[in-house]
Write an enzyme that holds these catalytic residues in place. Sequence first.
Site, short mmCIF file in Angstrom:
data_model
loop_
_atom_site.label_atom_id
_atom_site.label_comp_id
_atom_site.label_asym_id
_atom_site.label_seq_id
_atom_site.Cartn_x
_atom_site.Cartn_y
_atom_site.Cartn_z
N ILE A 36 20.13 -64.72 55.16
CA ILE A 36 19.59 -64.80 53.80
C ILE A 36 20.65 -65.10 52.75
CG2 ILE A 36 17.58 -63.33 54.23
CD1 ILE A 36 19.12 -60.97 53.12
N GLY A 39 27.99 -63.68 51.41
CA GLY A 39 28.71 -62.90 50.41
C GLY A 39 30.15 -63.36 50.29
N ASP A 164 33.66 -56.14 38.99
CA ASP A 164 33.12 -57.46 39.34
C ASP A 164 31.64 -57.55 38.97
OD1 ASP A 164 33.47 -60.06 40.21
OD2 ASP A 164 33.10 -59.60 42.32
#
Length: 362
Positions: A36, A39, A164
């Site tokens: 999916i 990262g 982040d």
Amino acid sequence: MFHYSGFYDITTTDSLQFDYSTIQAATNDYSENNKIGRGGFGEVYKGTLLNGTEVAVKRLSKSSGQGETEFNNEVVVVAKLQHKNLVRLMGFSLEREERILVYEYVPNKSLDYFLFGQFHLLLCFNPAMKDQLCWTQRYKIIVGIARGMLYLHQDSRLTIIHRDLKASNILLDEDMNPKIADFGMARIFGIDQTQENTNRIVGTYGYMSPEYAMHGQFSMKSDVYSFGVLLLEIITGRKNSSFYERDNAHNLVTYAWRIWTNKTELDLVDQVIVDNCQKNEVVLCIHIGLLCVQEDLVERPSFSNILMMLTTNNVTLPVPQQPGFVFQTRHIRDLPGSNQSTMTKCGVVSVGDVSVTDLYPR
């Protein structure tokens, strides 16, 4: 063999360990059909455990020299956090020299997909889809992110600096509620600690505060700056890094500041929502966003103040001062053994919207 020499101790989270075979079965042996996304340090798969629970599995790349510290950091930090606006870590696996993280499955992708990704293209074919990210939804997302960040900074047992915060690290559940994700760069602050310095600057250009990007100084107010950039992106539907010289602006922050000083705030609003938004709420959010990106970190509001501004009627807001601009530069060179880029001393600079892990201001 997996080694860890970082600041946090992963051995305190043994109860979260998954058998590798369990994860392998859940993802159908990491089938391409289950993939999916990708990262920062590996690929992400959808999986289903034997009890029917859907999970998202992040499998860190074996070939990457990066990610070991971030992996341990994330396991220990996220395992101690519980909040509806934070993605939940369900466990991890270290068998067979693999580093695998198992999260709750969040079905509606990340915020950047809706703001900047394929969703915008799909709107061309089905305008009715704009209700999925109408102003009411965006405002709910803004408030939810602020609640999650308040928990990290103030209400959890630990004081967490995310470092982040950006659109791709905000996941959306089936009701479009935001969940803050990716704590690999996060740091735990001690009691009464307000700031820390580092020579290892991590995060994403464009979202970094000036004091962090230039001097390695990070604090709660660094996260506030990132939130301000993110808030402006949610309003405009444009990435901070999407501005060029032809736009007469270096980035979204400089553009928003110019619009604000010209008192034409509604020119900032995404055309998809401009006709059906609550204009008073939009102007309020622009105002808050500019307060968050002020150059003087002392003047930036805390998340408790941000949430009060967002949820309380008739609050008098201070006038925003000069933002901390992040300028583009052509002075780029690679660090040894990496694809990272350095920064010049003449000012805060940006080399686009890319994550960095080892960067040394000179």
